[in-house]
Design a protein around this motif. Structure first.
Motif, short mmCIF file in Angstrom:
data_model
loop_
_atom_site.label_atom_id
_atom_site.label_comp_id
_atom_site.label_asym_id
_atom_site.label_seq_id
_atom_site.Cartn_x
_atom_site.Cartn_y
_atom_site.Cartn_z
N ARG A 134 0.81 -1.22 0.00
CA ARG A 134 0.00 0.00 0.00
C ARG A 134 0.84 1.27 0.00
O ARG A 134 0.32 2.36 0.10
CB ARG A 134 -0.96 0.00 1.19
N THR A 136 2.41 4.27 -1.46
CA THR A 136 2.09 4.96 -2.72
C THR A 136 3.35 5.59 -3.30
O THR A 136 4.05 6.35 -2.63
CB THR A 136 1.03 6.05 -2.50
N ASN A 162 2.22 0.66 -4.55
CA ASN A 162 0.95 1.09 -5.12
C ASN A 162 1.25 2.28 -6.01
O ASN A 162 1.55 3.38 -5.53
CB ASN A 162 0.01 1.47 -3.97
N ALA A 163 1.22 2.09 -7.32
CA ALA A 163 1.62 3.15 -8.24
C ALA A 163 0.52 4.19 -8.37
O ALA A 163 -0.64 3.85 -8.57
CB ALA A 163 1.93 2.55 -9.61
N VAL A 164 0.88 5.46 -8.21
CA VAL A 164 -0.07 6.53 -8.46
C VAL A 164 0.46 7.35 -9.65
O VAL A 164 1.45 8.05 -9.52
CB VAL A 164 -0.22 7.45 -7.23
N PRO A 165 -0.17 7.20 -10.79
CA PRO A 165 0.37 7.88 -11.96
C PRO A 165 -0.05 9.36 -12.04
O PRO A 165 -1.18 9.70 -11.72
CB PRO A 165 -0.25 7.10 -13.13
N VAL A 174 4.43 18.21 -6.69
CA VAL A 174 3.50 18.89 -5.78
C VAL A 174 2.92 17.88 -4.82
O VAL A 174 2.82 18.14 -3.61
CB VAL A 174 2.33 19.52 -6.55
N ALA A 175 2.50 16.73 -5.34
CA ALA A 175 1.87 15.74 -4.48
C ALA A 175 2.84 15.25 -3.41
O ALA A 175 2.45 15.00 -2.28
CB ALA A 175 1.36 14.57 -5.32
N LEU A 177 5.43 17.06 -2.24
CA LEU A 177 5.63 18.20 -1.32
C LEU A 177 4.50 18.28 -0.31
O LEU A 177 4.71 18.57 0.85
CB LEU A 177 5.67 19.51 -2.11
N GLY A 178 3.28 18.02 -0.79
CA GLY A 178 2.13 18.09 0.09
C GLY A 178 1.95 16.84 0.94
O GLY A 178 1.02 16.77 1.74
N HIS A 180 1.01 13.89 -0.04
CA HIS A 180 -0.15 13.08 -0.41
C HIS A 180 0.25 11.68 -0.86
O HIS A 180 -0.57 10.78 -0.90
CB HIS A 180 -0.94 13.77 -1.51
N ILE A 181 1.51 11.53 -1.23
CA ILE A 181 2.02 10.21 -1.59
C ILE A 181 3.32 9.97 -0.81
O ILE A 181 3.92 10.93 -0.31
CB ILE A 181 2.28 10.07 -3.11
#
Lengths: 303, 562, 152
Positions: A134, A136, A162-165, A174-175, A177-178, A180-181
């Motif tokens: 899990r 990311t 878990n690949a998030v493209p 950005v993701a 930095l935030g 989220h991944i």
């Protein structure tokens, strides 16, 4: 035209097809080449033509189908052209290009957010195992260098992600930095801007990179894994070998020009010259490897 | 935060005010206005075309000029939207809704002036936000991950209901058709081709530029050929400048749209087109006379134009703070930064402070230049509607074609624009609104991407949308807005004397509402005279009396004002 | 309008059917990716067919008297068809005759046909427009506009 030999080539402006938008990394790099082009090619200008779209496929197709008279050259990206030629919707094959030179080798890295307790690659692997698939990891698109790197990495490290493209490196950064991944696979060129915000765990090149001397290679850490994006220049197949030879020589001179190397460093692109022959060999090797990977993961399967 | 900004900002002004920088800033603003006016040729292609100049120029003047093109285009985009119902930029599509309706009533001047003033107010106010809070705001934007974007897209989609016009079903049909258009080409994530019919060109999808040029410009040319009369208003222009009342009415709209445009503009991916639609919808909700929207409500013009300018300044926050472009135009601009080895990011403010502050200062100056440039031009532009149509039509056609062609330097996009022209004409005849289609075409890619990422992050589950506070809040807001617009529609339909009676297409009804009690004055019998236009003294709302002018046949080609 | 609405709904029904069928052939999942490219087309297609059916029902069962108006007049159709043809011919002309020449021709044609000015005025206008647009776009902005057979 200049069928007989490369003498006098070029005697008119040469068209350069860029398969990405103006202002993109490929364009910025080619603009630097343009500065030195006249000096080594009879003072003839280089005319840029942008054919962006479909992850470069529109432009690459244009290069592959251009008249092979040496007056149309194109900027190509590897592995983009190789993977696109392997996809079910291919519009060209890898032998449609004759490579002039490789100019950039942009290695990939594993990067995490520094707020993350992960400090080393070993922490990363342990964490991935704990999360049981899990974790990311952000990549750019599928069927891309990033995707292949992720699949290879899963095999080599023996974990599942878990690949998030994402659509592009900017979104991916950005993701991360935030927060989220958990991690991303990113290119050196895109990461350099964020060296202070990110923690780079390992670089997928053969040697440590001079810009990031503290980041260990996968090799050092005991994993045989390299992955990168390369930029080069090519002409369509069936171009007169004499002209190809002339182009290869010219590019060799450009790429070893100290001023050129200086400017490449300024724009943050890792210059790495490879002759056309060596670049072709590399492409062939990558092509075989990718084909196996695609078959293994059944990426080409319909439904 | 705060005080330590003034010193560098003043130095920035000193740099930006040097003759060379001032001159290039001015060139950028003029070029921006120009490409904004020309339908199709947007700031993205203009910046791309001028990028090679960076090889000659110093970084500061070059980037000042290229940025000027970007925000200048937002000023220009409204011009053709108002005058000939052809938005120069996608972000001006909502401007056309009310702006063109105003122009038809002879109020092109005030519409143009308000759009320039609103652009200036919003542009400048959001620059203040950029100046003082850039790093803080950039951090704020980072809280938006894929689930939040997904929720935001749902919120934007709820706008469709309010843009649907007479029939909700037809509005929704148009919206779904937008998804169809956006699906052509490669899937945004997997790169697998869909609906491309084997064409390489279609693999990169249908560009918005062809869609908007087709639906607006070419459809307009087709429709007017059909009528064989000049489409451009023959009404006498009633004053070029807005009245005090106009200003008073639109000022709150400008402020609201600034807030919306700026904060949404901080989020990478929220283009000026999206925020202009959201601001327009918000204004309609705030308005005491929402029925007047779409019929020449000046607040609608102010909202759309304010929002798209605020968004441009907002977009500079992630660009300068993180090197993240929030749209294609800024992506090309980022390329310009790269050419000079200026690596945007937190270090830019430290390492290249003089450059950054000069750029920000130049944007304040640019906005002043643009309003000085645009206000006197209004008289000239307004006279453009007097250009005989047989001469105007080819000009519209040429600039449309060039705009479509410049997308990828391929005729393919021109052919697509022609196809959309035919579709747009059919949609007009069948009373299917085209605006929802444009909105969903803009949103579809981001919607699909964010759904996919949300699903991937949540291990195939959608639950992340509701377990994260920001996305949950936005979802609830979207739901409330949807319910309220549906309720608003229901109430309007059940009102006596509903829309149907007003739908006799050839008659243009001005608003005859008393402001305080929005009771419709029922049309009288004579209004059903075919092809007649009846006119009303517009500013005279207080008396609630429609002063009917003489009736003239439209074919006569001339209308008498009062 | 009534007949036109029925036509629209039937047309959309066919279109959405085609979209749904195509969507079935696209992968709905990919290894490692949650949502394949076939999902959105499927849902959009289904939604569109639902809307088409609603429009059909609304028109058959809830007829509104104001819908009696005719939508397409034959004369109109002929005129729009002609204009559409002219625009398409212009696009084709750009490819084969080159941008400059095609522009000149279309401007002359349109101003003559729409405005009925004297021939010499139309010709002058056409030449000016073609000259200005070629100068600005091809030479000043360096846009590689098609040159066609004659290089114009």
């Amino acid at each position: 035209m200049n069928k007989s030999n490369g003498e006098g080539y070029p005697n008119k402006p040469v068209q350069l097809i860029i398969a990405f938008t103006a202002g993109g990394s490929s364009d910025v790099q080619a603009r630097i080449v343009e500065k030195y082009w006249k000096k080594y090619f009879n003072d003839q200008p280089l005319a840029f033509e942008y054919k962006p779209g479909a992850g470069g496929q529109v432009g690459f197709t244009e290069i592959a189908r251009a008249v092979p008279d040496g007056y149309t050259i194109g900027g190509v990206n590897v592995p983009h052209i190789l993977l696109q030629s392997l996809s079910p919707q291919a519009t060209f094959c890898k032998d449609d290009f004759v490579h002039i030179a490789q100019v950039v080798n942009d290695p990939q890295l594993i990067v995490v957010n520094p707020n993350n307790p992960i400090r080393t690659l070993d922490d990363f692997i342990a964490e991935a195992k704990k999360k049981e698939g899990r974790m990311t990891v952000g990549i750019v698109g599928t069927f891309t260098a990033h995707h292949m790197a992720l699949l290879k990495l899963q095999d080599i490290l023996g974990v599942k992600f878990n690949a998030v493209p994402f659509q592009g490196s900017a979104d991916q950064n950005v993701a991360l930095l935030g927060g989220h991944i958990d991690a991303i696979i990113g290119n050196l060129n895109d990461i350099m801007r964020y060296t202070e915000q990110f923690r780079m765990l390992a670089i997928a090149s053969e040697n440590r990179h001079q810009w990031l001397p503290d980041v260990p290679t996968f090799q050092e850490l005991g994993y045989s894994f390299t992955s990168d994006i390369r930029r080069g220049f090519s002409v369509p197949a069936n171009t007169d070998p004499a002209i190809v030879q002339r182009l290869r020589e010219g590019f060799q001179q450009i790429c070893n020009d100290p001023e050129y190397l200086n400017e490449m460093e300024k724009i943050g692109q890792p210059a790495a010259y490879l002759s056309g022959e060596d670049f072709t060999k590399y492409c062939d090797r990558y092509y075989e490897e990718a084909k196996q990977l695609i078959d293994k993961y059944e990426l080409n399967k319909k439904n | 935060m705060g005080m330590d900004v003034f010193q560098p900002l003043l130095q920035g002004f000193a740099t930006a005010l040097t003759p060379q920088n001032l001159c290039f800033g001015f060139i950028g603003c003029v070029l921006g206005t120009l490409v904004g006016v020309l339908p199709g040729i947007g700031p993205t292609s203009a910046i791309a075309m001028l990028l090679p100049l960076t090889l000659i120029l110093d970084p500061t003047p070059a980037i000042i000029m290229l940025s000027g093109i970007y925000y200048g285009a937002m000023y220009g985009g409204s011009t053709t939207a108002i005058l000939v119902n052809i938005p120069g930029e996608i972000s001006s599509a909502p401007t056309a809704l009310d702006g063109y309706a105003m122009a038809k009533k002879g109020r092109a001047g005030p519409a143009l002036a308000i759009s320039a003033i609103s652009s200036f107010v919003a542009g400048t106010l959001s620059l203040v936000g950029l100046t003082f809070f850039a790093p803080t705001l950039a951090q704020l934007a980072l809280h938006f991950g894929p689930p939040e974007y997904f929720a935001l897209m749902l919120l934007a989609l709820s706008v469709v209901i309010n843009l649907s016009g007479k029939s909700l079903i037809k509005g929704l049909i148009s919206a779904v058709a937008g998804f169809f258009v956006a699906m052509v080409g490669m899937d945004p994530i997997t790169g697998i081709a869909r609906f491309t019919f084997g064409s390489v060109e279609l693999m990169s999808g249908i560009d918005f530029v062809s869609v908007i040029i087709g639906l607006f410009a070419i459809a307009e040319v087709l429709s007017t050929w059909e009528a064989q009369v000049t489409p451009v208003i023959r009404t006498k222009l009633t004053g070029l400048m807005p009245t005090k009342e106009d200003l008073r009415e639109t000022f709150p709209a400008m402020l609201r749209s600034t807030v919306i445009g700026f904060f949404l503009g901080l989020l990478p991916g929220c283009s000026p087109g999206v925020t202009a639609f959201i601001a327009y919808d918000t204004e309609k909700r705030f308005s005491r006379v929402p029925e007047t929207f779409g019929q020449g409500q000046i607040a609608g013009v102010a909202a759309a134009e304010g929002a798209n300018n605020a968004t441009t300044s907002g977009g500079f926050v992630p660009l300068l703070s993180f090197g993240i472009p929030s749209g294609p135009a800024l992506a090309v601009l980022l390329g310009g930064f790269m050419m000079y080895g200026l690596q945007p990011g937190p270090t830019l403010f430290e390492k290249n402070a003089p450059f950054v502050w000069a750029l920000i200062a130049s944007m304040y100056i640019g906005n002043v230049m643009l309003i000085i440039l645009n206000l006197p031009l209004i008289g000239l532009w307004a006279r453009l509607v007097k250009v005989p149509y047989p001469l105007l039509a080819p000009i519209i056609l040429i600039s449309s074609f060039i705009g479509a062609y410049s997308v990828r330097n391929k005729m393919m996009d021109v052919w697509l624009a022609i196809a959309f022209g035919l579709i747009g004409w059919l949609m007009r005849k069948l009373e299917i609104p085209s605006v929802p289609l444009i909105l969903t075409t803009i949103l579809a890619g981001m919607l699909e991407t964010s759904i996919k990422q949300t699903l991937s992050m949540g291990d195939m589950g959608i639950y992340l949308l509701f377990t994260r506070p920001i996305s949950l809040t936005i979802c609830i807001l979207a739901l409330l807005l949807t319910i309220s617009s549906l309720y608003g529609r229901y109430k309007k339909i059940s009102l006596p004397g509903d829309d149907e009676e007003f739908s006799s297409e050839s008659i243009e009804y001005p608003e005859v509402f008393e402001k305080k009690s929005p009771v419709l004055v029922k049309p009288r019998r004579y209004l059903h005279a075919p092809k007649a236009v009846y006119l009303v003294r517009e500013h005279d709302r207080s008396r609630n009396v429609a002063k009917c002018g003489s009736l003239r046949m439209r074919q006569a080609g001339e209308q008498v004002q009062r | 309008m009534f007949a036109a609405n029925i036509g629209v709904s039937l047309g959309l029904l066919v279109l959405s059917g085609a979209v749904v069928v195509t969507a079935q052939q696209l992968p709905r999942t990919l290894p490692g990716i949650a949502m394949g490219p076939g999902v959105l087309p499927l849902w959009a297609g289904l939604l569109m067919s639902l809307l088409a059916v609603s429009l059909l029902i609304q028109n058959i069962f809830f007829r509104s008297p104001s819908l009696k108006r005719r939508v397409f007049e034959p004369k109109e159709l002929a005129a729009v068809g002609k204009m559409f043809f002219a625009i398409s011919a212009y696009a084709a002309g750009i490819e084969y005759l080159g941008f400059g020449m095609a522009t000149c021709i279309i401007v002359v044609y349109l101003s003559r046909y729409l405005g009925q000015y004297a021939w010499w005025r139309c010709l002058l206008f056409g030449l000016i427009m073609a000259g200005v647009s070629v100068g600005v776009f091809r030479y000043f902005l360096d846009l590689p506009l098609p040159t066609g057979w004659f290089g114009l």
